[in-house]
Design a protein around this motif. Structure first.
Motif, short mmCIF file in Angstrom:
data_model
loop_
_atom_site.label_atom_id
_atom_site.label_comp_id
_atom_site.label_asym_id
_atom_site.label_seq_id
_atom_site.Cartn_x
_atom_site.Cartn_y
_atom_site.Cartn_z
N LEU A 32 0.87 -1.26 -0.02
CA LEU A 32 -0.04 0.08 0.21
C LEU A 32 0.84 1.24 0.08
N VAL A 33 0.52 2.12 -0.96
CA VAL A 33 1.24 3.41 -0.89
C VAL A 33 0.63 4.25 0.18
N LEU A 34 1.49 4.54 1.24
CA LEU A 34 1.11 5.29 2.48
C LEU A 34 1.92 6.86 2.33
N GLY A 35 1.54 7.77 3.09
CA GLY A 35 1.86 9.04 3.35
C GLY A 35 1.66 9.56 4.71
N GLY A 36 2.32 10.99 4.90
CA GLY A 36 1.89 11.19 6.08
C GLY A 36 3.21 10.86 7.30
N GLY B 104 -4.00 11.12 10.52
CA GLY B 104 -2.88 11.89 9.74
C GLY B 104 -2.26 11.14 8.58
N VAL B 105 -2.30 9.72 8.74
CA VAL B 105 -1.56 8.99 7.56
C VAL B 105 -2.80 8.93 6.53
N SER B 106 -2.20 8.90 5.31
CA SER B 106 -2.76 8.82 4.08
C SER B 106 -2.60 7.58 3.50
N ALA B 107 -3.49 7.08 2.76
CA ALA B 107 -3.51 5.92 1.86
C ALA B 107 -3.89 6.16 0.55
N TYR B 108 -3.27 5.72 -0.41
CA TYR B 108 -3.30 5.96 -1.88
C TYR B 108 -3.70 4.82 -2.54
N ALA B 109 -3.01 3.95 -2.92
CA ALA B 109 -3.17 2.61 -3.88
C ALA B 109 -2.71 1.47 -3.21
#
Length: 95
Positions: free
Chosen positions: A38-42, A86-91
């Protein structure tokens, strides 16, 4: 959930290309694969449960592709992700 379906719980902000976790954010996914990415951000963390059992905690420190599960062989399972705010999930990607 049926195969390849997912559901959200808790506070989640849905945006066109990502979700952003709020308090109590969770995602459940019924899948069949050997590996789940999973692509994650934050910044924060993500608890990864497989069929109700904690498998690992992933520390998110920058935007990149994270491996959530790496199994010996392809199988069906119920993946549950518990996000800190605050964690983001993309794909998702699967192997």
């Amino acid at each position: 959930l049926r195969a390849n379906e997912f559901a959200f719980a808790g506070q989640i902000k849905l945006e066109p290309e990502r979700i952003v976790a709020g308090l109590g954010a969770r995602l459940r996914l019924q899948f069949r694969a050997k590996s789940v990415h999973l692509v994650l951000g934050g910044r924060g963390s993500l608890k990864v449960l497989l069929d109700g059992k904690l498998r690992r905690t992933v520390g998110v420190v920058r935007s990149e592709l994270y491996t959530l599960l790496s199994l010996p062989r392809a199988r069906e399972g119920l993946l549950e992700l518990r996000f800190t705010p605050g964690v983001s999930a993309y794909a998702f990607t699967f192997g």
